[in-house]
Design a protein around this motif. Structure first.
Motif, PDB file in Angstrom:
ATOM      1  N   UNK A  93     -12.876  22.648  14.832  1.00 22.92           N
ATOM      2  CA  UNK A  93     -12.682  21.213  15.119  1.00 22.92           C
ATOM      3  C   UNK A  93     -13.355  20.361  14.041  1.00 22.92           C
ATOM      4  N   UNK A  94     -14.541  20.786  13.604  1.00 21.22           N
ATOM      5  CA  UNK A  94     -15.239  20.021  12.554  1.00 21.22           C
ATOM      6  C   UNK A  94     -14.423  20.044  11.258  1.00 21.22           C
ATOM      7  N   UNK A  95     -13.850  21.216  10.945  1.00 25.78           N
ATOM      8  CA  UNK A  95     -13.019  21.313   9.733  1.00 25.78           C
ATOM      9  C   UNK A  95     -11.759  20.459   9.881  1.00 25.78           C
ATOM     10  N   UNK A  96     -11.217  20.401  11.088  1.00 27.18           N
ATOM     11  CA  UNK A  96     -10.000  19.615  11.328  1.00 27.18           C
ATOM     12  C   UNK A  96     -10.267  18.113  11.156  1.00 27.18           C
ATOM     13  N   UNK A  97     -11.406  17.667  11.670  1.00 31.62           N
ATOM     14  CA  UNK A  97     -11.764  16.251  11.532  1.00 31.62           C
ATOM     15  C   UNK A  97     -11.905  15.913  10.044  1.00 31.62           C
ATOM     16  N   UNK A  98     -12.597  16.771   9.326  1.00 31.72           N
ATOM     17  CA  UNK A  98     -12.803  16.539   7.896  1.00 31.72           C
ATOM     18  C   UNK A  98     -11.457  16.494   7.159  1.00 31.72           C
ATOM     19  N   UNK A  99     -10.574  17.430   7.500  1.00 30.28           N
ATOM     20  CA  UNK A  99      -9.256  17.544   6.856  1.00 30.28           C
ATOM     21  C   UNK A  99      -8.417  16.291   7.109  1.00 30.28           C
ATOM     22  N   UNK A 100      -8.368  15.863   8.362  1.00 31.72           N
ATOM     23  CA  UNK A 100      -7.528  14.699   8.700  1.00 31.72           C
ATOM     24  C   UNK A 100      -8.143  13.405   8.163  1.00 31.72           C
ATOM     25  N   UNK A 142      -9.783  13.033   5.616  1.00 31.22           N
ATOM     26  CA  UNK A 142      -9.603  12.958   4.156  1.00 31.22           C
ATOM     27  C   UNK A 142      -8.179  12.547   3.808  1.00 31.22           C
ATOM     28  N   UNK A 143      -7.350  12.269   4.816  1.00 31.75           N
ATOM     29  CA  UNK A 143      -5.999  11.751   4.572  1.00 31.75           C
ATOM     30  C   UNK A 143      -4.903  12.794   4.648  1.00 31.75           C
ATOM     31  N   UNK A 144      -5.240  14.051   5.012  1.00 31.31           N
ATOM     32  CA  UNK A 144      -4.201  15.084   5.108  1.00 31.31           C
ATOM     33  C   UNK A 144      -3.397  14.915   6.395  1.00 31.31           C
ATOM     34  N   UNK A 145      -2.108  15.254   6.318  1.00 34.37           N
ATOM     35  CA  UNK A 145      -1.226  15.152   7.479  1.00 34.37           C
ATOM     36  C   UNK A 145      -1.165  16.519   8.169  1.00 34.37           C
ATOM     37  N   UNK A 146      -2.037  16.713   9.135  1.00 36.96           N
ATOM     38  CA  UNK A 146      -2.147  18.016   9.801  1.00 36.96           C
ATOM     39  C   UNK A 146      -0.862  18.397  10.553  1.00 36.96           C
ATOM     40  N   UNK A 147      -0.134  17.383  11.058  1.00 41.42           N
ATOM     41  CA  UNK A 147       1.109  17.700  11.774  1.00 41.42           C
ATOM     42  C   UNK A 147       2.148  18.308  10.829  1.00 41.42           C
ATOM     43  N   UNK A 148       2.232  17.752   9.619  1.00 46.54           N
ATOM     44  CA  UNK A 148       3.234  18.242   8.652  1.00 46.54           C
ATOM     45  C   UNK A 148       2.719  19.448   7.875  1.00 46.54           C
ATOM     46  N   UNK A 149       1.450  19.423   7.510  1.00 49.97           N
ATOM     47  CA  UNK A 149       0.842  20.512   6.724  1.00 49.97           C
ATOM     48  C   UNK A 149      -0.437  20.963   7.426  1.00 49.97           C
ATOM     49  N   UNK A 150      -0.270  21.826   8.433  1.00 49.61           N
ATOM     50  CA  UNK A 150      -1.446  22.172   9.243  1.00 49.61           C
ATOM     51  C   UNK A 150      -2.585  22.781   8.421  1.00 49.61           C
ATOM     52  N   UNK A 151      -3.773  22.438   8.831  1.00 48.33           N
ATOM     53  CA  UNK A 151      -4.978  23.014   8.222  1.00 48.33           C
ATOM     54  C   UNK A 151      -4.918  24.544   8.289  1.00 48.33           C
ATOM     55  N   UNK A 163     -10.204  36.405   7.838  1.00 51.81           N
ATOM     56  CA  UNK A 163      -8.778  36.068   7.973  1.00 51.81           C
ATOM     57  C   UNK A 163      -8.615  34.564   8.017  1.00 51.81           C
ATOM     58  N   UNK A 164      -7.375  34.121   7.824  1.00 51.86           N
ATOM     59  CA  UNK A 164      -7.102  32.680   7.868  1.00 51.86           C
ATOM     60  C   UNK A 164      -6.217  32.397   9.065  1.00 51.86           C
ATOM     61  N   UNK A 165      -6.560  31.342   9.805  1.00 48.24           N
ATOM     62  CA  UNK A 165      -5.728  30.977  10.947  1.00 48.24           C
ATOM     63  C   UNK A 165      -4.996  29.677  10.613  1.00 48.24           C
ATOM     64  N   UNK A 166      -3.693  29.629  10.977  1.00 43.15           N
ATOM     65  CA  UNK A 166      -2.912  28.401  10.838  1.00 43.15           C
ATOM     66  C   UNK A 166      -3.221  27.564  12.084  1.00 43.15           C
ATOM     67  N   UNK A 167      -3.951  26.466  11.898  1.00 39.11           N
ATOM     68  CA  UNK A 167      -4.426  25.699  13.061  1.00 39.11           C
ATOM     69  C   UNK A 167      -3.253  25.039  13.805  1.00 39.11           C
TER      70      UNK A 167
END
Ligand code: FAD
Length: 434
Positions: free
Chosen positions: A384-391, A393-402, A411-415
């Protein structure tokens, strides 16, 4: 009174407190608000706090295995003192009975193989050697007590089970939450108790803070809903429901607390078990007791409730769960006095949580934990902390998920897996098993 902070977190349960810790570790200052008098007094306090690694999806399994490591390394993870001491992880292991209903655990073990999660198949002799109080007669399908066939054996016996060593439970889920609170405070966070959020304010097209029931205003560019079974009410308050395809609802649950059969050291030698043949999961509890939860069989009614108005007394459900487990443990004594827990799950439509932003810029949610996310709280907080930082910063999480790295398991998870706008995930068990 007016306060200003970087982020308000609504809810100081295990997931809310972990989110507070992780945001402060990133230098994002938080105020956590909870209407209860202390951290972890919501549904977290009723939790069986079982840590297990078997889930129905690859993403769910990876997240749970990552989550296990934080409990294993709890003191190092917290890196902070708590005057009440630290919560204990009893790594007892978890035994899952192989049944037709769970496909004899083939899918789960395949997922574990992909993720290098250790497990072992036990035959009936090994199960009975470790659990001599067990009778492996099959009773599927689960029934209610008023069914004349209740207690009559089905066909055959349970012949195999899968043992996962990297599993167990946290002895005191409320204390674990207090540990996170203290760590979050040490990192710069603040907690307000006995205060309810009554309004989520917006200005200039984004969230601008909250108002509390005593009139206090907290101004913040970020607000996060971690309100557990109140999640839908809080989303409605924010006006955040419109674009969600997945809803959350409060589901009433009962957990049975009974003494172990005399002469058997259940606390010292038993482990977490999951048994879909009798639709029960259970774990040892101190004082040589057993906690018995339900695996939500089809015959049991699902009690969707208003989280502010539901029956906190035990019902027939307590007795049916105790009697179902007594099919497996014939020497189980069922006391006349009912003890245990009545509490709520915050269930999403597919029993997979929502960890996401919302349609309102600055407003986020970590909800729909569906009775199975206590174990994931530390990694959910980190995500959640990474998601807040990502969004932010202006990233569109809906179109390009974190894309989020799980540090322990590499491993990497597609949020986007946890999106509020996903289609219902048909791989889910649609039960507490996730
Ligand atoms: C009976 C039971 C057994 C469970 N067993 C397990 C298990 O074995 N393993 C597992 O992994 N998970 C289990 N779970 C699930 C797990 O406990 C939850 O997923 C987890 O505790 C949820 O934490 P949370 O922080 O999201 O919510 P909560 O702990 O419910 O915290 C939410 C907080 O928000 C506060 N709040 C709500 N609205 C407002 C408002 N308007 N203003 C201020 N505060 C507000 C509430 O007071 C509450 O304290 C179980 C749950 C239950 C009920």
């Amino acid at each position: 009174m007016v306060q200003t902070t970087d982020a308000v977190i609504i809810g100081a349960g295990i997931i809310g407190a972990a989110t507070a810790l992780e945001l402060n570790r990133k230098g994002i200052r938080t105020v956590s608000v909870d209407k209860n008098p202390a951290a972890g007094y919501g549904s977290t306090s009723g939790s069986c706090a079982i840590i297990r690694v078997h889930y129905s999806t690859l993403e769910g399994t990876a997240f749970a295995y990552e989550g296990y490591h934080y409990w294993r390394d709890w003191a190092d993870y917290l890196a902070a003192e708590d005057e009440r001491g630290l919560a204990e992880f009893r790594e007892t292991g978890c035994l899952v009975m192989c049944t037709e209903q769970n496909g004899n655990m083939r899918k789960h073990t395949e997922l574990c193989e992909q993720l290098d999660i250790p497990f072992e198949r036990w035959n009936a002799a090994k199960i009975l050697e470790r659990l001599p109080i067990y009778d492996l007669t099959s009773y599927f399908p689960a029934k209610r007590l008023d069914n004349p066939d209740f207690g009559k054996p089905g066909t055959g016996t349970v012949e195999e089970a899968v043992h996962f060593p990297t599993a167990g439970y946290i002895t005191d889920p409320q204390l674990a939450t207090h540990n996170l609170q203290r760590a979050a405070e040490a990192a710069g966070g603040t907690f307000l108790f006995n205060r309810a959020v009554t309004e989520i304010t917006q200005s200039g097209g984004r969230v601008s803070g909250v108002t509390l029931d005593d009139g206090t205003e907290i101004h913040a560019p970020v607000v996060i809903n971690v309100a557990g079974p109140h999640s839908a009410k809080v989303n409605a308050m924010a006006g955040a429901l419109d674009d969600m395809t997945i809803a959350t609802n409060a589901l009433r649950q009962e957990v049975v607390h009974v003494p172990a059969p005399e002469g058997f050291d259940f606390f010292g030698s038993a482990f977490v078990t999951s048994d879909s043949d009798i639709a029960c999961y259970c774990r040892p509890e101190k004082g040589n007791f057993i906690l018995i939860g339900s695996e939500d069989p089809e015959c049991d009614p699902r009690e969707w409730v208003d989280p502010d108005d539901y029956d906190r007394n035990f019902t027939d459900q307590w007795t049916v769960q105790a009697q179902r487990y007594a099919q497996r443990v014939p020497s189980l004594g069922i006391p006349g006095r009912t003890r245990g827990v009545v509490d709520l799950y915050d269930v999403s439509d597919d029993w997979i949580p929502i960890y996401d932003r919302s349609q309102i810029p600055g407003y986020y949610m970590a909800i729909g934990s569906s009775g199975n996310q206590f174990k994931n709280a530390p990694i959910a907080g980190k995500m959640m902390a990474a998601l807040v930082e990502y969004c932010e910063a202006g990233n569109d999480h809906d179109a390009n998920p974190l894309q989020f790295d799980l540090p322990y398991i590499g491993r990497t998870v597609d949020v986007g897996f946890y999106s509020r706008k996903r289609e219902i995930n048909r791989e889910s068990s649609f039960s507490v098993l996730g």
